[in-house]
Every structure is written in structure tokens, then in C-alpha cells.
Design an enzyme around this catalytic site. Structure first.
Site, PDB file in Angstrom:
ATOM      1  CG  ASN A  63      -7.232   2.129   3.497  1.00 26.53           C
ATOM      2  OD1 ASN A  63      -6.502   2.370   2.534  1.00 26.53           O
ATOM      3  ND2 ASN A  63      -6.866   1.327   4.488  1.00 26.53           N
ATOM      4  CG  HIS A  71      -2.065   4.316   4.072  1.00 24.99           C
ATOM      5  ND1 HIS A  71      -2.969   4.422   3.037  1.00 24.99           N
ATOM      6  CD2 HIS A  71      -2.299   3.104   4.653  1.00 24.99           C
ATOM      7  CE1 HIS A  71      -3.716   3.325   2.994  1.00 24.99           C
ATOM      8  NE2 HIS A  71      -3.323   2.517   3.962  1.00 24.99           N
ATOM      9  CB  CYS A  91      -0.898   0.007   1.238  1.00 22.95           C
ATOM     10  SG  CYS A  91      -1.815  -1.514   1.456  1.00 22.95           S
TER      11      CYS A  91
END
Lengths: 308, 308
Positions: free
Chosen positions: A265, A235, A112
Site C-alpha cells: 500500500n 487505491h 491518501c
């Protein structure tokens, strides 16, 4: 080595907005249940647009908002947790779409936080090659890889893309701290013919402990106190994780930028989308220092300090 | 910037050998038909091993043949034309398998020549970071993405992996010439739910014209005559392409290394597998100059000069 300058940014969210109410009905949840646990109110899922189209739209937004000559891009890196096609890569499709003549293209798979790896690679190329601009894109179509019946992941994840245009800069501050922990790779996975799997408890523990440590040692490397950082742009995994990290590194709520409420997300897209929002709102001034921090599948994590 | 040194290499081919006879029967071909057109006699297809397992075996071979401390690897890059899983990446799985403690991992999708991009990224990290070794792997499981009834691709493609361990070096010669041409990306594709597609004529034209030009301008950058190159180690696409490139750049058959006969076209694995063979046969001496050149889907192409 020199630092890098953020020249322009753009973003894109697909048009199908999924509000919490959709899940409240589906899973018979109280109105505030999702928001209290995640900080999320809405996220976007792509109905038809593929990863290339989502990525291209973020670059189109960047071009429309900024007076930059996209033909002068010499490096395109697209980071995603899942690529639909093997060849050509999304970065090559972007080169084609905007007919960019002389350019190195590559797609990066690094969990990610591949966007952070992309920024760091770009810095090295801007320093050592005759490249005017590097275009780094974080893009995701997570909705394609989630089990919409899985409360653990479906309520969290959203699609989108963020694009960041970089240039070499004479600013002094640039520091990074990138770490991979393949040894724990099985706590957050996206495997062939399987939906995204997340061991929520272990991911929470990883994110709140290792990420805080990573940031602290980054700051130590440059001997900078957390109070000197204008914004930490993390993030956007989950508000509770962001609050816990903020507490551990001694950052205020104002410093820890959080826009998960509106986008969910979005894995690799989350940092460039948040950065784009900060830039659009003119929240940054010259010589401000920002800290980008990514983490997730791989496991992979990384933070970068940049002077504006 | 410094150059890089090739410290060690390894390779792996899956155990299912496919000889031309298999296709001769299937497509009712003359015995020499495939060999005359491609230079290939046999290739290997994986029956059960996935991309991670194929990649790990190439690293295992590297470790078994060389006295190197794999724990000192600080960067792992895996290049492939197709990755089976999104998370964790193959590079993370390798970190896990060999329990490498401090390491940056990433997988690169950049057509058939991502291995070249990987080498160039590694050089920049070895130069600017405190990294002892960089491990670059080209790995493919092409057999999973080909239509075995398609004479155009099935006879050409094979599976395998090659691993190359790099270290920073004080040698003077390092030069690269990497180009992407997304504008022509549709002549060689590997798209979701589709088999690998190749427009043979256009790929032939691209490979024999642009690759020769790329090499010639690389040599010009360093003002080195082709006669000074000990071996050109090209992507093993097809013997006819290699012969045509050799002719256009003025290289002899001895200089243009060709092992396609025994392995087929293994996309990103082809250069490190050929390089491993040259190293195993002790065909290189200190101060020899070699030229690696990759090309393929994306389109992407790139060449690198290294002094041994």
C-alpha cells in the site's frame, strides 16, 4: 468542459525490497499469514532517497519511456500524505530538476487520495488555461512514518511514486465524485512526531462502504453500467478491501485491477503506479473507460471516470 | 468564466505579542533599527496553539462577524508554508470543527503564496461545480521554524491566519498571473529539521524585480492602468520591498496597503489578514478593483485582480 487524455506515465520504487519473510521472522508469523490477510508479498522501503528524489525518479521513468517534451509542462502537482520539507515543495524541485520554464507548481496534502484531487484540478487548468501538459505525481515515503514494530501498519505500507502526464482531450466522458469526511479524520492519522496510526476495523468499514457508494453514485451521474468499465484502478489498500468493493459495485476480479502483491500500500502513489503498469502492459485501447478511485486519511475519497 | 466575490473574512493572531524591544535587548540594537529596516513594530508568536487551532480561530472570527451559513461551504483550502501533520490535513480539521457536511478539503504547500493558488483553484471550482461557498485560509506558525537567534528571520516573521469566504460572481473582472521558479528555490527554504533560511539580498532582488514585472503583465492582460486599482494588497514581507514594488509599478503609498507594522511577515496569512483589515475598516465599495499579490519560497509568485 472537456475531458483529459493520459499522454504518458512513469513510476519508481526504491531499491530496498522488503519481502514477507522479513516480518514472518520478526513477528513469528506463518508463511502465508500476511498474504492471506493483505494480498501483499513484497513492498519497497527507501533507505536514503527522500520524497523529492523518489518523485523525480518517477518523472525520469516517464520521460525515458515516452517521447514527450517535458518543457511543455505548465502545471505540476505532487500529492503525498507527508511532505518532508515546507519550502521548496517537491513540485518546485521537479520544475528545477527538469528546468521547466513556465509552470505553476503546488504540493497537495489530502490524505491518501490527493492524487485524485490533483487530477481534477489539472483537468480544470487544462480546460481554462493555455497549458499543454499537466504532470500529476503521487509520491510516498511511508516507511519514514511507520513504527516497524507495529504489525498493523508495517506489513502494509510501501514507498514509491507514480507520475501521470495529462493533456486536454475532446473525449466526452469525464466525471468525478470527490468527498471529504474530516469528521472521521481520527481513524487514520499521520501526526507530527507520531507514527502512522490506523484503526484497521474502522478503516475497513469506511473503505468497503463509503467507497462503494461513491463509485455507484459516480456511475449513476453518467448513467454508465459497471460492465462498461474496462478497469477500475483503485487505491491499493488491501486485497480484502478491493474484493469487497468489487463485490458491492458488481465488478469482476478482472475489472478490479490489483497489483498490491508486488508493491504494498503506497498511499498516494498506488493509483498512478497501477495505472502505469496497465499502460506498460498495453491493456488499454482508445475509447475504453477507466475508473480511478482513491480513499484514505483525512478522511478523503474520490473517484474519476476517464475515457481513454 | 465568471469572477468571484469576497463574501466574508476573518483573522486571528496568537496572544503572545513580540515587540521590537524584545530583539533590541537580545541583539543590542538601537530602538529604531528594526522598524527602519523592516517597517515592523510587533509580531505575534504562538505559544501553544498549533496550526489547526490558529486556522480554526480565523474561521471562528469570520463566522462571528458575518451572517453566513458555514455549512454551505463546499470547498476548503488551507495554504501554509509548513504543515505540522500529514493526516488529517488542517482543512479536514476545519470541516470537522464546524461540522460541514458536503465539502472537498485540501491543504496546499506552495511557498509563501499558496493562498493565491488557493483563490485561483476556488474560482475554477465555484465556476464549474455546484458549490455555494469556498473557504480559503492562509495560516502560519512560522515561529516554530525560526532560529530565534537569527537576526535575519526572527525579527521579521510572525504567526497568524486569515480566512476568506468566496462565492461565484457575475462581475467581469478576474485575472491572474501565477508563476513558479523552482530553479531559484534555494534562496528561501524551510527544510526538515532546519530553521527557515532566507538569503535576504537575493529575496529582496527577486521580490522587487519579478513581483513588479508580474503585476505589470497582469495589468496589461486586462488593459487596466494602475491608477484604476483601489488597493494593492501585497504579501507583507518588508516595508522596503513594498515601497520598491509600489515605485516600480507606479502605485501611490495609499494604494499599496501596508499593515506589516502590527503583524510582521506572516507568509501565507499576510494577504488574507490585510484583506480582512481593509474589509473591517469598510475601505471598499462595489465595483472597486483590488489586486492581491503573493510571493516567496518555492519560489512562487502570483497576482490576482478582483472586482468587488
Amino acid at each position: 468542459m472537456n475531458s483529459i487524455k493520459i499522454v504518458a506515465s512513469g513510476m519508481y520504487l526504491p531499491n530496498k525490497k522488503i519481502e514477507n519473510d522479513y516480518f514472518n521472522k520478526k513477528f513469528n508469523l506463518d508463511d502465508e499469514w500476511i498474504y492471506q490477510r493483505t494480498g501483499i508479498k513484497e513492498r519497497y522501503w527507501s533507505e536514503k532517497e527522500n520524497l523529492t528524489q523518489i518523485s523525480i525518479m518517477s518523472v525520469r521513468d516517464l520521460i525515458q519511456k515516452n517521447n514527450v517534451d517535458i518543457k511543455k509542462v505548465g502545471l505540476i502537482i505532487v500529492a503525498s500524505s507527508n511532505f518532508e520539507d515546507g519550502m521548496p515543495g517537491v513540485s518546485f524541485n521537479i520544475q528545477k530538476e527538469f528546468n521547466i520554464p513556465n509552470c505553476i507548481c503546488m504540493d497537495i496534502l489530502a490524505g491518501c487520495s490527493g492524487y485524485i484531487n490533483g487530477i481534477d484540478i489539472a483537468r480544470k487548468y487544462l480546460e481554462t488555461e493555455e497549458i499543454e501538459y499537466a504532470l500529476i505525481i503521487g509520491a510516498e515515503r511511508t516507511s519514514k512514518y511507520i513504527d516497524k514494530e507495529d504489525l498493523n501498519t508495517a506489513i502494509l505500507l510501501g514507498d514509491g511514486a507514480g507520475a501521470t502526464l495529462l493533456q486536454k482531450s475532446n473525449n466526452k466522458i469525464y466525471e468525478k465524485n470527490i468527498e471529504s469526511i474530516g469528521q472521521q479524520g481520527d481513524i487514520l492519522t499521520s501526526k507530527e512526531n507520531c507514527n502512522i496510526y490506523m484503526d484497521g476495523k474502522k478503516v475497513y468499514k469506511f473503505a468497503t462502504s463509503r467507497v462503494a457508494e461513491n463509485i455507484n453514485s459516480l456511475l449513476k451521474k453518467q448513467n454508465i453500467d459497471i460492465s462498461k468499465i474496462k478497469y477500475i484502478i483503485p487505491h491499493q489498500s488491501n486485497s480484502r478491501i478491493l474484493n469487497s468493493i468489487a463485490q458491492k459495485i458488481g465488478a469482476t476480479q478482472e475489472q478490479m485491477y490489483n497489483n498490491i502483491c508486488k508493491v504494498g500500500n503506497t498511499f498516494n502513489a498506488s493509483i498512478p503506479i497501477a495505472l502505469n503498469e496497465i499502460i506498460e502492459k498495453k491493456m488499454l485501447e482508445n475509447s475504453d473507460i477507466i475508473l480511478l478511485v482513491g480513499y484514505g486519511g483525512g478522511l478523503n475519497l474520490g473517484s474519476i471516470l476517464i475515457e481513454i
